[in-house]
Motif scaffolding. Sequence first.
Motif, PDB file in Angstrom:
ATOM      1  N   CYS A 228       1.045  -1.130   0.224  1.00 12.12           N
ATOM      2  CA  CYS A 228      -0.166  -0.631  -0.070  1.00 12.12           C
ATOM      3  C   CYS A 228       1.153   1.474  -0.307  1.00 12.12           C
ATOM      4  O   CYS A 228       0.501   2.362  -0.353  1.00 12.12           O
ATOM      5  CB  CYS A 228      -1.131   0.028   0.575  1.00 12.12           C
ATOM      6  SG  CYS A 228       0.001   0.360   2.848  1.00 12.12           S
TER       7      CYS A 228
ATOM      8  N   ALA B  99       2.772   3.057   2.514  1.00 15.61           N
ATOM      9  CA  ALA B  99       2.215   3.214   3.817  1.00 15.61           C
ATOM     10  C   ALA B  99       3.959   2.402   4.921  1.00 15.61           C
ATOM     11  O   ALA B  99       4.680   3.636   5.488  1.00 15.61           O
ATOM     12  CB  ALA B  99       1.758   2.189   4.814  1.00 15.61           C
TER      13      ALA B  99
ATOM     14  N   GLY C 101       6.805   5.229   7.746  1.00 13.75           N
ATOM     15  CA  GLY C 101       6.283   4.533   8.175  1.00 13.75           C
ATOM     16  C   GLY C 101       6.335   3.051   9.329  1.00 13.75           C
ATOM     17  O   GLY C 101       6.238   2.009   9.527  1.00 13.75           O
TER      18      GLY C 101
ATOM     19  N   GLN D 253       4.176   1.167  11.328  1.00 13.39           N
ATOM     20  CA  GLN D 253       3.193   0.414  10.510  1.00 13.39           C
ATOM     21  C   GLN D 253       3.930  -1.554  10.469  1.00 13.39           C
ATOM     22  O   GLN D 253       2.900  -1.748   9.676  1.00 13.39           O
ATOM     23  CB  GLN D 253       3.374   0.668   9.213  1.00 13.39           C
ATOM     24  CG  GLN D 253       2.416   1.877   9.452  1.00 13.39           C
ATOM     25  CD  GLN D 253       0.618   1.769  10.044  1.00 13.39           C
ATOM     26  OE1 GLN D 253       0.072   0.918   9.885  1.00 13.39           O
ATOM     27  NE2 GLN D 253       0.024   2.790  10.897  1.00 13.39           N
TER      28      GLN D 253
ATOM     29  N   CYS E 278       3.522  -5.229   7.059  1.00 11.40           N
ATOM     30  CA  CYS E 278       3.030  -3.567   6.741  1.00 11.40           C
ATOM     31  C   CYS E 278       1.707  -4.657   7.657  1.00 11.40           C
ATOM     32  O   CYS E 278       0.544  -4.483   6.960  1.00 11.40           O
ATOM     33  CB  CYS E 278       2.465  -3.492   4.867  1.00 11.40           C
ATOM     34  SG  CYS E 278       1.585  -1.893   5.570  1.00 11.40           S
TER      35      CYS E 278
ATOM     36  N   ALA F 120      -1.015  -2.119   7.692  1.00 11.49           N
ATOM     37  CA  ALA F 120      -1.955  -1.211   7.320  1.00 11.49           C
ATOM     38  C   ALA F 120      -2.352  -2.433   5.763  1.00 11.49           C
ATOM     39  O   ALA F 120      -3.594  -2.310   5.871  1.00 11.49           O
ATOM     40  CB  ALA F 120      -1.979   0.070   6.400  1.00 11.49           C
TER      41      ALA F 120
END
Length: 153
Positions: A21, A23, A67, A70, A85, A87
């Motif tokens: 994604c 992030a 990130g 994350q 990740c 997310a």
Amino acid sequence: MGENNKTHGESNKTYQGKCFCGAVEIAVTGEPAGMGYCHCASCRTWSAGPVNAFVLWKQDAVEVTKGGDQIGTFSKSPNSFRKWCKACGGHLMTEHPLWGLMDVYAATTPGFAFKPGVHVNYQETVLPVRDGLPKQKDLPKEMGGSIAVMVSS
Ligand SMILES: [Zn+2]
Ligand SMILES: [Zn+2]
């Protein structure tokens, strides 16, 4: 390796990587310690893929640039801290503290030219490959394996 002279200036090149994604972003710098495919059951079960395309970097060659909060980590064995990740669930890398190496999966850094040199843990394969590369039964000796090569085709 006469080519080394020509490419010497690129030895500190940095390659960008990110999760599915975006992030989490990472950067790797220099040249990896090794590249190849791991067929072990742990890599397969965790990734839900038949094989893991690994790129091993010295830990200080890998930097999380965005990130970091994350990143989730799971360790089932003392030498593998698998990171993803939180997310998107996309896999990023596996830290191998006993080797001082980080496996930044080839898919994480698409701009880096993946040049596999070996298959490891091939005794566990579910995806036999005929690519002419050495197929090690387990791991290289310096990584705790027997260095036995099963087939070379
Ligand atoms: Zn993500
Ligand atoms: Zn594996």
